[in-house]
Design an enzyme around this catalytic site. Structure first.
Site, PDB file in Angstrom:
ATOM      1  N   ASN A 154      -1.829   2.161   5.683  1.00  0.00           N
ATOM      2  CA  ASN A 154      -0.943   1.074   5.250  1.00  0.00           C
ATOM      3  C   ASN A 154      -0.582   0.293   6.498  1.00  0.00           C
ATOM      4  OD1 ASN A 154       1.057  -0.565   4.156  1.00  0.00           O
ATOM      5  ND2 ASN A 154       2.638   1.016   4.332  1.00  0.00           N
ATOM      6  N   GLY A 155      -0.768  -1.026   6.456  1.00  0.00           N
ATOM      7  CA  GLY A 155      -0.460  -1.856   7.622  1.00  0.00           C
ATOM      8  C   GLY A 155      -1.602  -2.803   7.904  1.00  0.00           C
ATOM      9  N   HIS A 159      14.853 -38.459  -5.978  1.00  0.00           N
ATOM     10  CA  HIS A 159      14.145 -38.844  -4.751  1.00  0.00           C
ATOM     11  C   HIS A 159      12.678 -38.435  -4.793  1.00  0.00           C
ATOM     12  CE1 HIS A 159      17.839 -40.233  -2.950  1.00  0.00           C
ATOM     13  NE2 HIS A 159      18.433 -39.100  -3.334  1.00  0.00           N
ATOM     14  N   TRP A 215      -2.596  -2.752  -1.702  1.00  0.00           N
ATOM     15  CA  TRP A 215      -2.260  -4.165  -1.857  1.00  0.00           C
ATOM     16  C   TRP A 215      -3.126  -4.865  -0.833  1.00  0.00           C
ATOM     17  CZ3 TRP A 215      -0.242  -8.178   1.104  1.00  0.00           C
ATOM     18  CH2 TRP A 215       0.197  -9.302   0.373  1.00  0.00           C
ATOM     19  N   GLU A 234       7.304 -15.355 -10.919  1.00  0.00           N
ATOM     20  CA  GLU A 234       6.655 -14.113 -10.488  1.00  0.00           C
ATOM     21  C   GLU A 234       6.258 -13.197 -11.651  1.00  0.00           C
ATOM     22  OE1 GLU A 234       8.789 -11.452  -7.816  1.00  0.00           O
ATOM     23  OE2 GLU A 234      10.674 -11.973  -8.756  1.00  0.00           O
ATOM     24  N   CYS A 237       0.837  -1.184   0.000  1.00  0.00           N
ATOM     25  CA  CYS A 237       0.000   0.000   0.000  1.00  0.00           C
ATOM     26  C   CYS A 237       0.885   1.252   0.000  1.00  0.00           C
ATOM     27  CB  CYS A 237      -0.944   0.087   1.183  1.00  0.00           C
ATOM     28  SG  CYS A 237      -2.120  -1.246   1.245  1.00  0.00           S
ATOM     29  N   ARG A 239       4.083  -0.353  -4.858  1.00  0.00           N
ATOM     30  CA  ARG A 239       3.713  -0.879  -3.545  1.00  0.00           C
ATOM     31  C   ARG A 239       2.394  -1.650  -3.565  1.00  0.00           C
ATOM     32  NH1 ARG A 239       6.883   1.742   0.308  1.00  0.00           N
ATOM     33  NH2 ARG A 239       5.507   1.092   1.991  1.00  0.00           N
ATOM     34  N   LYS A 273       6.254  -4.421  -4.199  1.00  0.00           N
ATOM     35  CA  LYS A 273       7.704  -4.321  -4.079  1.00  0.00           C
ATOM     36  C   LYS A 273       8.169  -4.363  -2.621  1.00  0.00           C
ATOM     37  CE  LYS A 273      11.760  -3.483  -5.898  1.00  0.00           C
ATOM     38  NZ  LYS A 273      12.327  -4.694  -6.508  1.00  0.00           N
ATOM     39  N   LYS A 331      12.188 -15.869 -10.470  1.00  0.00           N
ATOM     40  CA  LYS A 331      12.026 -14.805 -11.475  1.00  0.00           C
ATOM     41  C   LYS A 331      10.986 -15.232 -12.502  1.00  0.00           C
ATOM     42  CE  LYS A 331      13.364 -12.025  -9.955  1.00  0.00           C
ATOM     43  NZ  LYS A 331      14.053 -11.955  -8.710  1.00  0.00           N
ATOM     44  N   GLU A 388      16.515 -18.810  -7.482  1.00  0.00           N
ATOM     45  CA  GLU A 388      16.281 -17.435  -7.925  1.00  0.00           C
ATOM     46  C   GLU A 388      15.771 -17.414  -9.374  1.00  0.00           C
ATOM     47  OE1 GLU A 388      15.822 -14.768  -6.559  1.00  0.00           O
ATOM     48  OE2 GLU A 388      16.154 -13.237  -8.067  1.00  0.00           O
TER      49      GLU A 388
HETATM   50  O1  M6R Z   1      12.921  -5.690   0.068  1.00  0.00           O
HETATM   51  P1  M6R Z   1      13.305  -7.084   0.389  1.00  0.00           P
HETATM   52  O2  M6R Z   1      14.588  -7.502  -0.207  1.00  0.00           O
HETATM   53  O3  M6R Z   1      13.279  -7.370   1.871  1.00  0.00           O
HETATM   54  O4  M6R Z   1      12.172  -7.984  -0.277  1.00  0.00           O
HETATM   55  C1  M6R Z   1      12.110  -9.364  -0.074  1.00  0.00           C
HETATM   56  C2  M6R Z   1      11.195 -10.002  -1.083  1.00  0.00           C
HETATM   57  O5  M6R Z   1       9.895  -9.544  -0.927  1.00  0.00           O
HETATM   58  C3  M6R Z   1      11.653  -9.731  -2.524  1.00  0.00           C
HETATM   59  O6  M6R Z   1      12.964 -10.151  -2.718  1.00  0.00           O
HETATM   60  C4  M6R Z   1      10.755 -10.472  -3.534  1.00  0.00           C
HETATM   61  O7  M6R Z   1      10.918 -11.839  -3.392  1.00  0.00           O
HETATM   62  C5  M6R Z   1      11.071 -10.004  -4.948  1.00  0.00           C
HETATM   63  N1  M6R Z   1       9.877  -9.535  -5.579  1.00  0.00           N
HETATM   64  C6  M6R Z   1      11.574 -11.064  -5.820  1.00  0.00           C
HETATM   65  O8  M6R Z   1      11.832 -10.614  -7.113  1.00  0.00           O
END
Ligand code: M6R
Length: 614
Positions: free
Chosen positions: A103-104, A509, A77, A493, A2, A27, A609, A490, A486
Site C-alpha cells: 500500500n503506497g 457571473h 485502489w 460521489e 489499498c 480502502r 475511504k 454527497k 457538501e
Molecule cells: O479521512 P479524511 O477526512 O481525511 O478524508 C478526506 C476525504 O477523502 C473525505 O472526506 C472524502 O471527501 C469523503 N469520501 C467524502 O464523502
C-alpha cells in the site's frame, strides 16, 4: 487506499485473509488477491473487481487438502496501472518463491524497473509495486535471508510503503514494513496478524501494536520482533482495542450510509454532554487545555480534504464570528506546494476522519517545521495524524464504513463549534450572554436532528422525483456555502451525477448560463433575514430561466413558497448553527437519489475511504 492483511498460525489462513479483506474493502475495490504458503510452494489467487470475484475464483480451486501456515492478502485502489488481474497484488518474484503486497506509492519505481530489467528480471504488470518484489528477490539471492534482503531493498526505495512479504524458503515468518502508510500488528495465541487497519482484526484479537514509520516487524507464529530500518531491535507497547463486530455491522439498515446518517443525533448529543454539563458552565475538554491551545496564537489555519475541508470552511465562519481570530483554510494538497504564513503564532488545525489522509498529514508535518501548534480533529485516535499533533480532539463517532462521510462530518462540525465557543469563553472575545444562548441552542440540536428523520419519506419522494435529472446545482450564501458544497459532493460521489455548488451571488457571473428546464437547482436558504432575502432574489433569477427549484429551509422562515417546485424543511435554528441541521436532509436526499438509481452506495466507484497517497 489499498488494504493489506497477513496471517501466520494454525487456523484456516484463507478464511482469515478473506474476512480481514472484507473489513478493509472500504480502502479500495479495484482488485483483490491472496497468497498462501504451504510446504509445496506459494499459491497466488487474484481477481479484478470486488472481493466477491476473488471468492468465486477460490471456489473453483480445490484447497481443502492443503495445509497453509501463512498468507498475505490485498485489496487494491489503483494508482499505477489499470484495475486488471496482472496489476492485482500479491506480486511474485520470477522464481515464484517471494510474494508481497503493498500500500503506497514507490516514487522511484521507474528507474528501479529499468535497472532490474537490465539485470534480467521480467515484469508482468504496470505497477510500481512489482519493482519492489524483484528488488527484494535480487537481494535475497545475495544474502539468502529474507530479513536482510528486505532491509537492503527498502534502503533503495523512495516514497510511501506498507508491505507484507513472505518467502517460500522461510515459511516461519512474514515481514511487515511501514513507511508513510499505516500498518498494525495483531497479537494472538500461537498466531499473529498484520493489517492496514483495526476493522480487519475485530473478533480475531484485541492486542495491537502500532508500527511507526521506518519500522519493520518479523512476524512469526509465536513471536514478533520489531526493528528499525537499520536492524536495531525496538521495544513497543501492546495496546488493547475495544471494538465488537456490531461496530462494523449495518444493524438492519440497507446501507452503512443510512445507518451512519441515523447515528448523528446520538453522536452529537454525547459529544456535547461530554464537554459541558450545562450551557451555563464553561466548556471543558478532556485532554485539551484551551489556554495552552491558543496562547500566543494570532491566527488559525485549518487544513483538510474533501468533506473535512467543508467542515473547515464552516469553522472559518464560526471562529471569525465568535473568537475574532483570522482563519485561513487550505486544501491540504494545495497547502503543501505553496508559500504560506505559518509561524510560531499559528494554530494549525488538521481535520481528518480517517487520520490517515496523506495530503493532510504531509501538510501538518510542514506546518510543524514552521513551529506552529498542531491540533488534530479526527475520528481515529489510533491514526497517524494523532502522532503529528500537540493536541487531539477525538470525534468518537465510531467506525465510519460508508465511503461517503456523514456522521464524521457532523461530529467535526460539533467539535469545531465547541472549540470556538471554548476559545471565545476563555479569551472573553464575545459577550457571555450571547455565548450562553448559543450553548443552549447547541444542546437542542440532537433533538432537532431526530425531528428531521420524521420527514424522511418526504425527502425520499423528492429525491425520487428528481432522480431522472443528470446534473444538479446547489446554491447557498454565507456559512451555508459549505453546506452547498457538501450537499453537491454527497450527490456526485454516490450517484455519479454532475452536481456543482456555487455561492448564490456568483450565479449571475457565469453559471447562470447553464440553467434551463433540465438543470434543477437546490437552494439552501439560510434562516437569517439579511441573507435570506438575498438568496430569495437569486432564486427568482433561477426561476426566470425555467430551472426546477428545490428549497431547503427552516420551517418558520419560509415565504415565497410559489417560487419553488419543492420545499424541504428543518426545524427552526439560528444561522450560526444551521449547518448542523442542513447537512441531514442533504445527506438523505443524496442517499435516496442514489438508492433509487440502484447505485453501490457504500462503495462508489473509483473512491476509497482512506486516501493514503498524495
Ligand atoms: O479521512 P479524511 O477526512 O481525511 O478524508 C478526506 C476525504 O477523502 C473525505 O472526506 C472524502 O471527501 C469523503 N469520501 C467524502 O464523502
Amino acid at each position: 487506499m489499498c488494504g493489506i492483511i497477513g496471517y501466520i498460525g494454525n487456523n484456516a489462513v484463507e478464511d482469515i485473509l478473506l474476512s480481514g479483506l472484507k473489513s478493509l474493502e472500504y480502502r479500495g475495490y479495484d482488485s483483490a488477491g491472496i497468497a498462501l504458503n504451504d510446504n509445496q510452494g506459494i499459491d497466488v489467487f487474484r481477481a479484478k473487481g470486488k472481493l466477491v470475484n476473488l471468492k468465486n475464483v477460490l471456489n473453483t480451486q480445490n484447497l481443502k487438502n492443503k495445509h497453509f501456515s501463512q498468507g498475505i492478502g490485498h485489496i487494491r485502489w489503483a494508482t499505477h496501472g489499470e484495475a486488471t488481474i496482472e496489476n492485482a497484488h500479491p506480486h511474485t518474484s520470477n522464481d515464484g518463491n517471494l510474494v508481497l503486497v503493498h500500500n503506497g506509492i514507490i516514487e522511484n519505481y521507474q528507474s528501479l524497473r529499468e535497472e532490474l530489467t537490465q539485470q534480467g528480471f521480467h515484469f508482468f504488470s504496470q505497477t510500481d509495486t512489482e519493482a519492489v518484489v524483484h528488488l527484494i528477490d535480487r537481494e535475497y539471492k545475495k544474502t539468502l535471508s529474507l530479513e536482510s534482503a528486505v532491509i537492503n531493498a527498502i534502503a533503495l526505495l523512495k516514497g510511501a510503503f506498507a508491505l507484507c512479504i513472505m518467502h517460500h524458503n522461510e515459511p516461519d515468518k512474514i515481514i511487515a514494513v511501514r513507511k508513510n502508510a499505516p500498518l498494525i500488528l495483531g497479537l494472538g495465541c500461537n498466531e499473529n496478524f498484520i493489517a492496514s487497519d483495526i476493522p480487519a482484526l475485530i473478533g480475531k484479537t484485541q492486542n495491537i501494536i502500532y508500527l511507526d514509520d521506518n519500522e519493520l516487524a518479523i512476524v512469526e507464529k509465536d513471536a514478533v520482533v520489531i526493528k528499525d530500518f537499520k536492524g536495531n531491535i525496538l521495544h513497543k507497547n501492546i495496546e488493547k482495542i475495544n471494538l465488537a463486530q456490531d461496530d462494523i455491522s449495518k444493524q438492519g439498515y440497507k446501507h452503512f450510509m443510512l445507518k451512519e446518517i441515523h447515528e448523528q443525533p446520538r453522536i452529537i448529543r454525547s459529544m456535547i454532554t461530554a464537554n459541558m454539563s450545562t450551557p451555563f458552565e464553561p466548556i471543558h475538554f478532556n485532554g485539551i487545555n484551551v489556554e495552552d491551545l491558543v496562547q500566543n496564537v494570532d491566527k488559525i489555519e485549518i487544513i483538510a480534504c474533501g468533506t473535512s475541508l467543508h467542515a473547515a470552511m464552516i469553522a472559518k465562519n464560526i471562529f471569525e464570528e465568535l473568537c475574532k481570530i483570522p482563519v485561513i483554510i487550505d486544501a491540504a494538497s494545495e497547502y503543501i506546494y505553496k508559500s504560506h504564513l505559518t509561524d510560531a503564532k499559528t494554530l494549525s488545525i488538521g481535520i481528518s476522519q480517517s487520520g490517515e489522509t496523506a495530503d493532510t498529514i504531509t501538510a501538518l508535518k510542514q506546518a510543524r517545521t514552521h513551529q506552529a501548534k498542531i491540533l488534530a480533529i479526527t475520528n481515529r485516535i489510533d491514526s497517524t495524524i494523532v502522532r503529528c499533533a500537540d493536541f487531539v480532539f477525538p470525534l468518537n463517532a465510531g467506525i465510519e464504513v460508508s465511503v461517503a462521510a456523514t456522521k464524521s462530518y457532523s461530529a467535526q462540525l460539533a467539535a469545531l463549534y465547541l472549540l470556538a465557543l471554548a476559545v471565545a469563553e476563555r479569551q472573553k472575545c464575545a459577550d457571555i450572554i450571547k455565548l450562553t444562548k448559543i450553548k443552549q441552542e447547541l444542546f437542542s440540536i440532537p433533538n432537532k436532528m431526530e425531528e428531521i428523520f420524521y420527514s424522511c419519506n418526504h425527502i425520499k419522494q423528492c429525491a425520487q422525483k428528481y432522480s431522472k435529472y443528470h446534473s444538479f446545482i446547489y446554491i447557498a450564501r454565507g456559512i451555508n456555502s459549505a453546506s452547498a458544497f457538501e450537499g453537491a459532493l454527497k450527490l456526485k460521489e454516490i450517484s455519479y451525477i454532475n452536481a456543482n455548488a456555487y455561492l448564490a451571488g456568483e450565479l449571475k457571473h457565469g453559471p447562470i448560463a447553464l440553467l434551463d428546464s433540465q438543470l434543477p437547482v437546490f437552494a439552501i436558504l439560510s434562516p437569517d433575514g439579511k441573507i435570506y432575502d438575498k438568496i430569495i432574489s437569486n432564486c427568482e433569477e433561477v426561476k426566470a430561466r425555467c430551472a426546477p427549484l428545490i428549497a431547503l429551509t427552516t420551517s418558520d422562515s419560509f415565504y415565497k413558497k410559489d417560487l419553488f417546485d419543492d420545499v424541504l424543511t428543518i426545524p427552526s435554528v439560528s444561522e450560526l448553527l444551521s449547518p448542523l441541521l442542513f447537512t441531514l436532509p442533504l445527506q438523505l436526499f443524496a442517499y435516496y437519489f442514489a438508492d433509487c438509481l440502484n447505485m453501490e452506495i457504500d462503495q462508489p466507484r473509483n473512491l476509497a475511504k482512506s486516501v493514503t497517497v498524495e
